[in-house]
Design a protein around this motif. Structure first.
Motif, PDB file in Angstrom:
ATOM      1  N   ASP A  27       0.818  -1.322  -0.112  1.00  0.00           N
ATOM      2  CA  ASP A  27       0.089   0.135   0.134  1.00  0.00           C
ATOM      3  C   ASP A  27       0.962   1.334   0.039  1.00  0.00           C
ATOM      4  OD1 ASP A  27       0.929  -0.317   2.576  1.00  0.00           O
ATOM      5  OD2 ASP A  27      -0.926   0.357   3.618  1.00  0.00           O
ATOM      6  N   VAL A  28       2.130   0.985   0.096  1.00  0.00           N
ATOM      7  CA  VAL A  28       3.246   2.351  -0.082  1.00  0.00           C
ATOM      8  C   VAL A  28       3.318   2.785  -1.418  1.00  0.00           C
ATOM      9  CG1 VAL A  28       5.261   3.274   0.625  1.00  0.00           C
ATOM     10  CG2 VAL A  28       4.142   1.648   2.212  1.00  0.00           C
ATOM     11  N   PRO A  29       3.113   4.134  -1.870  1.00  0.00           N
ATOM     12  CA  PRO A  29       3.335   4.552  -2.975  1.00  0.00           C
ATOM     13  C   PRO A  29       4.709   4.277  -3.396  1.00  0.00           C
ATOM     14  CG  PRO A  29       2.018   6.174  -1.589  1.00  0.00           C
ATOM     15  CD  PRO A  29       2.479   5.053  -0.828  1.00  0.00           C
ATOM     16  N   ALA A  30       4.906   4.137  -4.836  1.00  0.00           N
ATOM     17  CA  ALA A  30       6.202   3.925  -5.412  1.00  0.00           C
ATOM     18  C   ALA A  30       7.174   5.030  -5.146  1.00  0.00           C
ATOM     19  CB  ALA A  30       5.996   3.592  -6.815  1.00  0.00           C
ATOM     20  N   LYS A  31       6.618   6.298  -5.203  1.00  0.00           N
ATOM     21  CA  LYS A  31       7.439   7.218  -4.956  1.00  0.00           C
ATOM     22  C   LYS A  31       8.126   7.275  -3.665  1.00  0.00           C
ATOM     23  CE  LYS A  31       4.011  10.805  -3.438  1.00  0.00           C
ATOM     24  NZ  LYS A  31       3.200  11.917  -4.190  1.00  0.00           N
ATOM     25  N   TYR A  32       7.481   6.623  -2.518  1.00  0.00           N
ATOM     26  CA  TYR A  32       7.876   6.620  -1.321  1.00  0.00           C
ATOM     27  C   TYR A  32       8.964   5.339  -1.287  1.00  0.00           C
ATOM     28  CZ  TYR A  32       4.340   9.801   0.096  1.00  0.00           C
ATOM     29  OH  TYR A  32       3.676  11.009   0.227  1.00  0.00           O
ATOM     30  N   VAL A  33       8.580   4.227  -1.796  1.00  0.00           N
ATOM     31  CA  VAL A  33       9.158   3.000  -1.886  1.00  0.00           C
ATOM     32  C   VAL A  33      10.952   3.432  -2.499  1.00  0.00           C
ATOM     33  CG1 VAL A  33       9.518   0.888  -2.719  1.00  0.00           C
ATOM     34  CG2 VAL A  33       7.084   1.399  -2.033  1.00  0.00           C
ATOM     35  N   ALA A  34      10.955   4.258  -3.223  1.00  0.00           N
ATOM     36  CA  ALA A  34      12.046   4.385  -3.719  1.00  0.00           C
ATOM     37  C   ALA A  34      12.990   4.865  -2.870  1.00  0.00           C
ATOM     38  CB  ALA A  34      12.016   5.646  -4.941  1.00  0.00           C
ATOM     39  N   ALA A 107      16.344  12.065 -10.236  1.00  0.00           N
ATOM     40  CA  ALA A 107      15.783  11.371 -11.534  1.00  0.00           C
ATOM     41  C   ALA A 107      16.858  10.100 -11.491  1.00  0.00           C
ATOM     42  CB  ALA A 107      15.861  12.345 -12.649  1.00  0.00           C
ATOM     43  N   ASP A 108      17.942  10.166 -11.374  1.00  0.00           N
ATOM     44  CA  ASP A 108      18.916   9.027 -11.652  1.00  0.00           C
ATOM     45  C   ASP A 108      18.900   8.147 -10.580  1.00  0.00           C
ATOM     46  OD1 ASP A 108      20.608  10.261  -9.597  1.00  0.00           O
ATOM     47  OD2 ASP A 108      22.136  10.748 -10.906  1.00  0.00           O
ATOM     48  N   PHE A 126      24.411  10.476  -2.470  1.00  0.00           N
ATOM     49  CA  PHE A 126      24.439   9.134  -1.752  1.00  0.00           C
ATOM     50  C   PHE A 126      23.851   8.038  -2.851  1.00  0.00           C
ATOM     51  CE2 PHE A 126      24.455   9.698   3.077  1.00  0.00           C
ATOM     52  CZ  PHE A 126      25.373  10.736   3.071  1.00  0.00           C
ATOM     53  N   THR A 127      24.410   6.920  -2.913  1.00  0.00           N
ATOM     54  CA  THR A 127      23.760   5.865  -3.829  1.00  0.00           C
ATOM     55  C   THR A 127      23.294   4.696  -2.948  1.00  0.00           C
ATOM     56  OG1 THR A 127      26.004   4.973  -4.218  1.00  0.00           O
ATOM     57  CG2 THR A 127      25.329   6.263  -5.624  1.00  0.00           C
ATOM     58  N   LYS A 128      22.612   3.645  -3.573  1.00  0.00           N
ATOM     59  CA  LYS A 128      22.023   2.933  -2.630  1.00  0.00           C
ATOM     60  C   LYS A 128      23.466   1.635  -2.637  1.00  0.00           C
ATOM     61  CE  LYS A 128      17.460   2.105  -2.521  1.00  0.00           C
ATOM     62  NZ  LYS A 128      16.186   1.399  -3.029  1.00  0.00           N
TER      63      LYS A 128
END
Length: 129
Positions: A27-34, A107-108, A126-128
């Motif tokens: 139920d968590v929006p994709a924009k937050y999941v990112a 965006a990247d 920062f990168t994942k």
């Protein structure tokens, strides 16, 4: 209480290996999941930082752990925090060491992180991990 920082070589930021990211619910929006995951990078090209976004609710509330290396006269440490995502920006409440942390998803897929401490602002990407 935040996990104890592990011995950091050369003032590096280190998260305790017990830090675990909980996958966001469906139920968590994709924009937050990112934002979910462990991120790392350098502030001002020289100060190590790591941000673990541990949980995210569908409303954008987060729990996180932030680890910092040597930053000015602030020795390496780690702190748990809470915050909220507003649009493409995650803002943590002030950490126990007095730092303010925010991260803007780019965006990247990287995070543009701002770390404010003692009237000084440090920035970096920062990168994942």
């Amino acid at each position: 209480m935040a996990p104890a920082a592990i011995s950091a070589p050369d003032g590096a930021a280190v998260l305790d290996p017990s830090v675990r990211v909980m996958p966001p619910g469906e139920d968590v929006p994709a924009k937050y999941v990112a934002f979910s995951g462990i991120w790392g990078g350098q502030l001002d090209g020289m100060y190590d930082g790591k941000l673990a976004v541990l949980t995210i609710t569908r409303g954008g509330n987060v729990t996180a752990t932030y680890a910092w290396g040597d930053v000015a006269d602030n020795k390496p440490g780690v702190a748990d925090g809470e915050g909220k995502i507003f649009g493409n920006t995650l803002k943590l409440r002030r950490l126990p060491n007095g730092a303010d942390v925010s991260a803007v998803i780019q965006a990247d897929g990287t995070l543009a992180v701002t770390y404010g401490l003692a009237d000084r602002t440090y920035t970096g990407t920062f990168t994942k991990q």
